[in-house]
Motif scaffolding. Structure first.
Motif, short mmCIF file in Angstrom:
data_model
loop_
_atom_site.label_atom_id
_atom_site.label_comp_id
_atom_site.label_asym_id
_atom_site.label_seq_id
_atom_site.Cartn_x
_atom_site.Cartn_y
_atom_site.Cartn_z
N THR A 140 11.97 -9.98 -4.21
CA THR A 140 11.55 -8.59 -4.13
C THR A 140 10.29 -8.36 -4.74
OG1 THR A 140 12.61 -6.65 -4.81
CG2 THR A 140 12.91 -8.06 -6.41
N MET A 141 9.89 -7.04 -4.59
CA MET A 141 8.52 -6.46 -5.32
C MET A 141 9.00 -5.79 -6.53
SD MET A 141 5.14 -6.25 -5.17
CE MET A 141 4.81 -6.66 -3.58
N HIS A 172 7.53 -10.84 -6.70
CA HIS A 172 6.10 -10.52 -6.33
C HIS A 172 5.77 -9.26 -7.29
CE1 HIS A 172 5.29 -12.87 -2.76
NE2 HIS A 172 6.46 -12.57 -2.28
N PRO A 174 3.00 -6.30 -8.17
CA PRO A 174 2.10 -5.63 -7.50
C PRO A 174 0.69 -5.96 -7.82
CG PRO A 174 3.67 -4.19 -8.65
CD PRO A 174 3.76 -5.53 -9.17
N PRO A 182 -0.56 -9.19 -3.97
CA PRO A 182 0.50 -9.37 -4.78
C PRO A 182 0.65 -10.99 -5.43
CG PRO A 182 1.37 -8.41 -2.87
CD PRO A 182 0.15 -8.79 -2.56
#
Length: 415
Positions: A140-141, A172, A174, A182
């Motif tokens: 996931t981010m 990941h 930002p 990323p």
């Protein structure tokens, strides 16, 4: 500046501990050897339970296996990766799944030693016996917020999750600047902040308990519990004193995959032992001809045993050579080159490939009796095939990256 470490003549980087009072490696390996009969006896039950038991995990703690690469400030021994290979491959001779669970728990103690000191205090400040599971793929981010990050999602294949008190979760991060890419890495979360989805129903490595970590609503994780893959390969990760113990200079992927290879190497060695034992007792029934002969009297059996033993020897020699080399380079204070990093990734995968081939050669000769669920060779065969298909060891994936590098192309893969 990375400075070479002056070493006494008897000090072998990776197989010696810089921590005064640490048990000798021979004692720790001896403790692993003493557990092999118990692990063999419980291997089928471990598979059926789909996890390593708390009791066996306690035996691993008593043997000092989780302290092997743990930072000294929290009671660890700070041995290197070659010592790790010795211990985990020994356990693999008894039960592949149990060795895998111990392997991931032990290697993550080294990884924890690279995180900021406050993160290490969070994990071991109250209980230095805590261990950490992990799910490496960035699932996931992470959302950047004041003081840290928020995450939510599912993280698969968290081996030994049932026995772990913390989890390293692949995410990941930002971009730090507009238009940037990323950055992949880990966030660290305690057991109280996540749940386990029991979805591990598989044909091989069933006893590893590689279930899914669930975080079903946004969870705040402070900044100090973060590390990026780039930092893990930087030669100077944030939480490690690389001049005191240069083992932390080794780029992440140049050595950490031995945690995946050591169990299958031990499995192949255990399969040779189990096959020799089987040949000493097995008398063929012979559906049409050949009844009443010992299995050991057949030429193909003898030949396959020789092949398997050669594959195992070659696998161990290759793994030792590569790992010893990067440990020595780290102690000299030199950088580990891209050529060496990609060579090591090639050989991690090829060692697994040879170990799997050794088990395959032996299993080809066991006949119908070898298919029984209480026959260890069939379980070793399934476990070895499962490990050889791990994405970090998968020969098709790794070999294409190596070929690209050798051809002067940009290598696409993990190194």
């Amino acid at each position: 500046m990375n400075m070479p470490i002056p070493l006494p003549p008897s000090f072998a980087p990776g197989q010696s501990s810089p921590v005064p009072g640490t048990p000798p490696l021979s004692q720790i390996v001896g403790a692993a050897q003493a557990l092999v009969p118990l692990l063999r006896e419980r291997a089928q039950a471990t598979e059926q339970a789909r996890r390593v038991s708390a009791e066996v995990t306690d035996r691993f703690r008593e043997g000092g296996f989780f302290k092997l690469m743990q930072p000294a400030r929290f009671g660890g021994y700070e041995y290197g990766f070659t010592a790790f290979i010795d211990v985990i491959s020994t356990l693999g001779r008894g039960c592949t799944s149990s060795a895998w669970g111990c392997s991931l728990g032990a290697i993550h103690q080294w990884m924890m030693g690279t995180l900021p000191l406050q993160a290490q205090e969070d994990v071991w400040g109250q209980n230095p016996d805590d261990i950490v599971c992990g799910s490496y793929a960035p699932a996931t981010m992470a959302e950047r917020v004041d003081g840290g990050y928020k995450v939510q999602g599912q993280w698969k294949f968290a081996s030994n999750v049932d026995n772990s008190q913390w989890a390293l979760l692949g995410v990941h991060f930002p971009p730090t600047e507009k238009g940037g890419a990323p950055a992949a890495g880990f966030l660290l979360a305690p057991r109280s902040d996540w749940s386990v989805h029991d979805n591990w129903h598989v044909a091989g490595q069933a006893g590893t308990g590689s279930k899914t970590v669930l975080i079903d609503k946004p969870l705040f994780i402070p900044e100090h519990r973060k590390i990026t893959f780039a930092e893990l390969s930087s030669g100077a990760p944030p939480g490690a004193d690389v001049n005191r113990n240069p083992i932390y200079r080794i780029p992440f992927l140049s050595a950490v995959p031995v945690c995946l290879v050591s169990p299958i190497l031990g499995t192949a060695e255990g399969a040779v032992e189990a096959f020799i034992e089987l040949c000493g007792t097995r008398v063929t029934r012979g559906a049409v001809a050949g009844a009443g002969n010992q299995l050991s009297q057949f030429f193909p059996v003898q030949s396959r045993l020789a092949e398997a033993s050669a594959l195992v020897d070659a696998a161990r020699l290759m793994l030792y050579r590569d790992t010893t080399e990067v440990e020595q380079i780290a102690y000299r204070g030199d950088a580990i080159s891209i050529d060496q990093r990609i060579r090591n990734r090639r050989d991690h995968a090829f060692t697994a490939k040879m170990s799997q081939a050794a088990v395959e050669a032996l299993f080809a000769s066991v006949g119908g009796a070898g298919l029984a669920l209480d026959q260890p060779l069939q379980r070793m065969w399934r476990d070895a095939n499962a490990i050889a298909r791990h994405i970090s060891l998968n020969w098709d994936a790794v070999s294409s990256m190596v070929g690209q590098h050798l051809l002067g192309l940009e290598p696409k893969g993990q190194y």
